[in-house]
Design an enzyme around this catalytic site. Structure first.
Site, short mmCIF file in Angstrom:
data_model
loop_
_atom_site.label_atom_id
_atom_site.label_comp_id
_atom_site.label_asym_id
_atom_site.label_seq_id
_atom_site.Cartn_x
_atom_site.Cartn_y
_atom_site.Cartn_z
N ARG A 1 32.42 -7.22 84.15
CA ARG A 1 31.85 -7.47 82.83
C ARG A 1 31.08 -6.28 82.26
O ARG A 1 31.26 -5.91 81.11
CB ARG A 1 30.91 -8.68 82.88
CG ARG A 1 31.61 -10.00 82.74
CD ARG A 1 30.84 -11.08 83.45
NE ARG A 1 30.97 -10.88 84.88
CZ ARG A 1 31.95 -11.39 85.61
NH1 ARG A 1 32.83 -12.18 85.07
NH2 ARG A 1 32.06 -11.13 86.89
N THR A 2 30.21 -5.72 83.07
CA THR A 2 29.34 -4.68 82.51
C THR A 2 30.16 -3.49 82.03
O THR A 2 30.03 -3.03 80.90
CB THR A 2 28.28 -4.27 83.55
OG1 THR A 2 27.60 -5.44 83.99
CG2 THR A 2 27.27 -3.29 82.96
N ARG B 1 25.99 2.82 87.13
CA ARG B 1 25.66 1.76 88.09
C ARG B 1 25.77 2.36 89.48
O ARG B 1 26.75 3.04 89.80
CB ARG B 1 26.62 0.58 87.96
CG ARG B 1 26.51 -0.39 89.13
CD ARG B 1 27.36 -1.62 88.98
NE ARG B 1 26.84 -2.52 87.97
CZ ARG B 1 27.32 -3.75 87.74
NH1 ARG B 1 28.33 -4.20 88.45
NH2 ARG B 1 26.79 -4.51 86.81
N LYS C 1 34.68 15.35 97.66
CA LYS C 1 34.69 16.72 98.20
C LYS C 1 33.29 17.18 98.54
O LYS C 1 33.08 18.34 98.89
CB LYS C 1 35.29 17.68 97.17
CG LYS C 1 36.68 17.34 96.72
CD LYS C 1 37.13 18.37 95.66
CE LYS C 1 38.37 17.92 94.93
NZ LYS C 1 38.63 18.77 93.75
N HIS D 1 18.75 -4.62 86.01
CA HIS D 1 19.99 -4.66 85.25
C HIS D 1 19.60 -5.02 83.81
O HIS D 1 19.84 -6.13 83.33
CB HIS D 1 20.90 -5.73 85.86
CG HIS D 1 22.32 -5.68 85.42
ND1 HIS D 1 22.76 -4.91 84.37
CD2 HIS D 1 23.42 -6.32 85.90
CE1 HIS D 1 24.07 -5.08 84.22
NE2 HIS D 1 24.49 -5.93 85.14
C1 NCD Z 1 25.53 -8.88 88.20
C2 NCD Z 1 25.22 -7.55 88.89
O1 NCD Z 1 26.11 -6.72 89.04
O2 NCD Z 1 24.06 -7.38 89.20
N1 NCD Z 1 26.79 -8.90 87.60
C3 NCD Z 1 26.87 -8.57 86.26
O3 NCD Z 1 26.66 -7.45 85.88
N2 NCD Z 1 27.15 -9.57 85.40
C4 NCD Z 1 25.29 -10.08 89.02
C5 NCD Z 1 25.89 -10.16 90.40
O4 NCD Z 1 26.64 -9.30 90.82
O5 NCD Z 1 25.59 -11.16 91.05
#
Ligand code: NCD
Length: 305
Positions: free
Chosen positions: A53-54, A103, A82, A131
């Site tokens: 999703r993100t 991320r 590398k 997040h």
């Molecule tokens: C979350 C995350 O990656 O922290 N997912 C997201 O971005 N919707 C929640 C999760 O992984 O549980």
């Protein structure tokens, strides 16, 4: 907000969050017909951890606004394999793009990247810490679905120790003076002391409980999260706690009519499919709001209000 990094939800005032939500309302319309406010702008997505999703909603948001994106390949296919340092990788993204979404499994990487890059850096999740854009999506969903964010009775269920989405949500909703915040988790997934101290200092009425059923009838919002299996230092600890809570349609029998159930997704077994067809389920619409919300944020960060 132009040029601003997005590292923690705490950096945003309530007024700034409202500005983002108002922009997202406009973006709901813009998303349908497309726009070119970000034409010529490039976003780099650098995800060192799994994401559906993100990453995709950031990319869709950029495309809907006429911009484009470049995506760092998985670690084994980029120059990281590398031996290139993370700092050098970030410098390259900075050279190629106007905004960077990162991320990483390690806490503090987004902040580290923001210190290196001139371009704004957006935290797409850093380890167990935060997040922020997920919290914005969560708050936006409540605002749209309940028509308000203030003075709600909110339950946050699940992995409050390792879950970054849950933590950022707790910090975010705290800005809207909840009538009561219930932090509901098995003993070993209780929130850490620093979060509880923050809530006490901010004057947020809150209670840590283990049993969902006892508080369920009071709730306006139930925010469910999965157990963050990949964060457990000891797999045995995970085995002990897995399957320890599960929300089903049956247990929602005695709740307020207008209760909404949210989940940042992905779900595993903590949120039963039977909930999907109840009037309370809002987690798919929540995921869909990821696009207008991130459109709003990208526009504000890249060209301003
Ligand atoms: C979350 C995350 O990656 O922290 N997912 C997201 O971005 N919707 C929640 C999760 O992984 O549980």
């Amino acid at each position: 907000m132009r040029g601003r990094d997005v590292i923690s939800i705490l950096e945003f005032t309530r007024r700034e969050l409202e500005t983002i939500f108002e922009e997202a309302d406009r973006m709901l319309e813009v998303a349908k017909r497309g726009a070119d406010v970000l034409r010529g702008k490039i976003m780099a997505t650098a995800f060192f951890e799994p994401s559906t999703r993100t990453k995709l909603s950031f990319q869709a948001a950029m495309l809907r606004l006429g911009g484009s994106y470049v995506d760092l390949p998985p670690e084994h296919l980029s120059s990281r394999a590398k031996g290139e340092s993370l700092a050098d990788t970030i410098r390259m993204l900075d050279a190629y793009a106007d905004v960077i979404v990162v991320r990483h499994r390690a806490e503090g990487v987004a902040k580290f990247a923001a210190e290196i890059a001139d371009a704004p850096v957006i935290n797409g999740g850093d380890g167990t810490r935060g997040h922020p854009t997920q919290a914005m999506v969560d708050l936006y969903t409540i605002r749209r679905e309940l028509g308000r964010l203030d003075k709600l009775v909110v339950g946050v269920l699940g992995d409050l120790k390792y879950g970054r989405a849950a933590k950022s949500f707790v910090l975010g909703i705290s800005k809207f003076e909840p009538e009561k915040l219930y932090l509901i988790s098995p003993q070993i997934l209780r929130p850490r002391e620093d979060l509880l101290e923050y809530l006490s200092e901010a004057g947020v009425e809150h209670e840590v409980v283990e049993d969902l059923r006892s508080v369920l009838p009071e709730l306006d919002v139930l925010y469910v999260t999965r157990i963050q299996r990949e964060r457990f230092p000891d797999p045995l600890e995970y085995e002990r706690v897995k399957g320890s809570y599960r929300v089903t349609a049956d247990i929602l029998a005695e709740v307020k009519d207008e209760l909404i159930v949210l989940h940042p997704l992905p779900r595993v077994d903590e949120l039963d499919f039977s909930v999907d067809s109840t009037r309370h389920a809002r987690y798919f619409v929540q995921a869909s709001y990821g696009v207008p919300l991130r459109m709003a944020l990208l526009k504000l960060v890249l060209v301003g209000g």
